[in-house]
Design a protein around this motif. Sequence first.
Motif, PDB file in Angstrom:
ATOM      1  N   UNK A 125      44.823  93.299  54.092  1.00  7.99           N
ATOM      2  CA  UNK A 125      44.144  93.715  55.447  1.00  7.99           C
ATOM      3  C   UNK A 125      43.373  92.399  56.093  1.00  7.99           C
ATOM      4  N   UNK A 126      43.910  91.215  55.725  1.00 11.72           N
ATOM      5  CA  UNK A 126      43.471  89.936  56.400  1.00 11.72           C
ATOM      6  C   UNK A 126      44.309  89.927  57.596  1.00 11.72           C
ATOM      7  N   UNK A 127      43.509  89.691  58.708  1.00 13.39           N
ATOM      8  CA  UNK A 127      44.592  89.520  60.082  1.00 13.39           C
ATOM      9  C   UNK A 127      44.992  88.206  60.084  1.00 13.39           C
ATOM     10  N   UNK A 128      46.598  88.413  60.164  1.00 13.75           N
ATOM     11  CA  UNK A 128      47.256  87.110  60.168  1.00 13.75           C
ATOM     12  C   UNK A 128      47.211  86.658  61.407  1.00 13.75           C
ATOM     13  N   UNK A 129      47.069  87.351  62.513  1.00 16.67           N
ATOM     14  CA  UNK A 129      47.165  86.683  63.833  1.00 16.67           C
ATOM     15  C   UNK A 129      46.111  85.626  64.186  1.00 16.67           C
ATOM     16  N   UNK A 130      44.920  85.504  63.019  1.00 17.71           N
ATOM     17  CA  UNK A 130      43.908  84.441  63.218  1.00 17.71           C
ATOM     18  C   UNK A 130      44.143  83.277  62.435  1.00 17.71           C
ATOM     19  N   UNK A 131      45.313  83.185  61.611  1.00 22.80           N
ATOM     20  CA  UNK A 131      45.696  82.250  60.655  1.00 22.80           C
ATOM     21  C   UNK A 131      46.545  81.359  61.371  1.00 22.80           C
ATOM     22  N   UNK A 132      46.772  79.976  60.825  1.00 21.91           N
ATOM     23  CA  UNK A 132      47.583  78.923  61.132  1.00 21.91           C
ATOM     24  C   UNK A 132      48.890  79.517  60.587  1.00 21.91           C
ATOM     25  N   UNK A 133      49.980  78.979  60.945  1.00 24.06           N
ATOM     26  CA  UNK A 133      51.225  78.906  60.601  1.00 24.06           C
ATOM     27  C   UNK A 133      51.366  78.827  59.139  1.00 24.06           C
ATOM     28  N   UNK A 134      50.991  77.824  58.360  1.00 27.08           N
ATOM     29  CA  UNK A 134      51.208  77.594  57.217  1.00 27.08           C
ATOM     30  C   UNK A 134      50.184  78.523  56.362  1.00 27.08           C
ATOM     31  N   UNK A 135      48.959  78.844  56.815  1.00 32.37           N
ATOM     32  CA  UNK A 135      48.260  79.956  55.911  1.00 32.37           C
ATOM     33  C   UNK A 135      48.861  81.239  56.216  1.00 32.37           C
ATOM     34  N   UNK A 136      49.408  81.423  57.300  1.00 34.32           N
ATOM     35  CA  UNK A 136      50.169  82.784  57.398  1.00 34.32           C
ATOM     36  C   UNK A 136      51.298  82.892  56.388  1.00 34.32           C
ATOM     37  N   UNK A 137      51.888  81.896  56.182  1.00 37.64           N
ATOM     38  CA  UNK A 137      53.205  81.877  55.250  1.00 37.64           C
ATOM     39  C   UNK A 137      52.756  82.195  53.883  1.00 37.64           C
ATOM     40  N   UNK A 138      51.517  81.429  53.471  1.00 36.24           N
ATOM     41  CA  UNK A 138      51.016  81.370  52.046  1.00 36.24           C
ATOM     42  C   UNK A 138      50.504  82.886  51.842  1.00 36.24           C
ATOM     43  N   UNK A 139      49.800  83.584  52.704  1.00 35.05           N
ATOM     44  CA  UNK A 139      49.197  84.837  52.620  1.00 35.05           C
ATOM     45  C   UNK A 139      50.295  86.058  52.583  1.00 35.05           C
ATOM     46  N   UNK A 140      51.477  85.758  53.421  1.00 39.34           N
ATOM     47  CA  UNK A 140      52.390  86.785  53.167  1.00 39.34           C
ATOM     48  C   UNK A 140      53.086  86.464  51.789  1.00 39.34           C
ATOM     49  N   UNK A 141      53.113  85.806  51.064  1.00 41.77           N
ATOM     50  CA  UNK A 141      53.714  85.394  49.808  1.00 41.77           C
ATOM     51  C   UNK A 141      52.571  85.880  48.860  1.00 41.77           C
ATOM     52  N   UNK A 142      51.319  85.831  49.114  1.00 40.73           N
ATOM     53  CA  UNK A 142      50.182  86.122  48.094  1.00 40.73           C
ATOM     54  C   UNK A 142      50.606  87.678  47.987  1.00 40.73           C
ATOM     55  N   UNK A 143      50.648  88.508  49.046  1.00 38.52           N
ATOM     56  CA  UNK A 143      50.534  89.968  49.252  1.00 38.52           C
ATOM     57  C   UNK A 143      51.960  90.680  49.028  1.00 38.52           C
ATOM     58  N   UNK A 144      53.197  89.699  48.970  1.00 42.97           N
ATOM     59  CA  UNK A 144      54.497  90.294  49.133  1.00 42.97           C
ATOM     60  C   UNK A 144      54.649  90.676  47.511  1.00 42.97           C
ATOM     61  N   UNK A 145      55.825  91.622  47.630  1.00 48.28           N
ATOM     62  CA  UNK A 145      56.267  92.443  46.217  1.00 48.28           C
ATOM     63  C   UNK A 145      57.211  91.304  45.448  1.00 48.28           C
ATOM     64  N   UNK A 146      56.929  91.072  44.280  1.00 42.93           N
ATOM     65  CA  UNK A 146      57.720  90.172  43.329  1.00 42.93           C
ATOM     66  C   UNK A 146      57.954  90.869  42.002  1.00 42.93           C
ATOM     67  N   UNK A 147      59.060  90.892  41.572  1.00 44.83           N
ATOM     68  CA  UNK A 147      59.458  91.707  40.329  1.00 44.83           C
ATOM     69  C   UNK A 147      58.476  91.103  39.044  1.00 44.83           C
ATOM     70  N   UNK A 148      58.432  90.081  39.194  1.00 48.55           N
ATOM     71  CA  UNK A 148      57.626  89.297  37.933  1.00 48.55           C
ATOM     72  C   UNK A 148      56.582  88.304  37.936  1.00 48.55           C
ATOM     73  N   UNK A 149      55.968  87.912  37.224  1.00 45.90           N
ATOM     74  CA  UNK A 149      54.880  86.990  37.633  1.00 45.90           C
ATOM     75  C   UNK A 149      55.530  85.564  37.764  1.00 45.90           C
ATOM     76  N   UNK A 150      56.541  85.162  36.968  1.00 45.98           N
ATOM     77  CA  UNK A 150      57.105  83.817  37.243  1.00 45.98           C
ATOM     78  C   UNK A 150      57.488  83.637  38.560  1.00 45.98           C
TER      79      UNK A 150
END
Length: 481
Positions: free
Chosen positions: A449-474
């Motif tokens: 629920x962190x608001x992406x509009x308030x982030x820099x482009x780099x932080x926004x990309x990082x945030x999207x990967x943190x919350x994205x669905x990945x099938x495994x840990x690696x």
Amino acid sequence: TVADGEADGYINLIFSNIVEDIRNQVQEQKGTAILYCLYKNIKPIADVIFSIDKLQWVKDFYIADETDKVAIREIDKQIQYEQNLLTKTVSESMFDPNGVEWYFNGHFVENIIDSKSLTKYLSEVSSLIYDETPIFKNELVNKFKPSGTISTARQIFFNQLLEHSSEENLGFPEDKFPPEKSIYLSLLKENGLHRQIGDAYMLSEPFEGNSFNALWKRCNDFLVSSQSRQRKLTELVKILQQPPLRLKKGLIDFWLPVFLMVKKEEYALYSDGRYIPGITKEVLDLFQKNLNQFSIKAFSMSGVKMDFFQQYRKAISLSADTVLSEGSFVETIKPILSFYRHLNTFAKTTKVLSPNAKNFRDVVAHATDPEKTFFEELPDKLGFKEVVIMQNPDAIDSFVDVLQGTIRELRSCYDNLISKIEDCILETLKIKEKEYSIYKNSIESRYKNVKGDLMSEFTKRFHSRVVAQFPDKKLWIESIS
């Protein structure tokens, strides 16, 4: 003097007034394909030479007018006549028993009375000096400069040899006799180099008592001599071209690859220092174009090497009770080389490894001579120097454990890196759960629920990967890393 080029030997015609001194000198010449003809009466020959010199002097100094073509033509005719007379005088005197003496190998030769007896004696000279030359009756090949058409026959011949060596007559049709088949029949089949052994046809050494046995031994001795160091194939060619073999280039072009193919399990082949695993069509083409770049090194069957060879095979779960050969050597080292090639960049570059793992990786990475790498450098780097093994033979038994340990460490080092990053993330976020599916949901819930509009482009990309669905840990950790 050793015969060079297409000549197998020389006839030296000697004209001298000091016959006794020359006779003593030629009697000291032994072991070469040189027949000496000593002219004892040189006056008739000297008189003709003097006449030629006089005419040449007249032409050069007396006929001042170079435009006097008639005078020049007449002088040239006289010179040509005297030159023909010189040739005739020398030739006729050559077989005068009172005018010449023949010597070979330090001994006086009798009964050379005409060209026929001379030809017969030259055959005896060849048989004596080149006593190991094999009998090979194929005029298509047995030349110093084979014709251009033979190159096509050579290519077809070796294609059949590579692809059909297990078939009778190399798979050539029974009712046809192209040049490549005649070469097969005269070189391989007739001499036993390709024959049926048991239920199969295969390449083999020549029949016992065959004229190719001496040639085979010379090549085999060269192969044995390469156990201590690499030797260029051009060195072997020089041996084949010199007495007592004196093979012609046409035969060498066929014989050398055939010998190497028969002996393929007993040596390693190198091209400009790089290991070549086996003879192929491409390698044979390069033989013709630039043989100088190729060298061989025979496998040494010493006890310590065999011990290490067996240890390597145990380490990769192969039968240790196997003879060291080209095939078994390739079978053994291929999985290890393949293992290194498939390591990822981290495993190939990280310094966070044990000394043994780093040494193993670095030695294999820079391997150019596999035999030296696996039998000398790698054991040394892993602490199994030959001198130590000689003093304590039982020490080699632990080589498998050390080798397998280094392989496991390299194979798992990247997974260990992933686990360390995972531990760092969980510790930083104060998450106690270790199961990926559980802690990943927790992290998503915390940050989705962190608001992406308030982030820099780099932080926004990082945030999207943190919350994205990945099938495994690696995959997830690689993404955010």
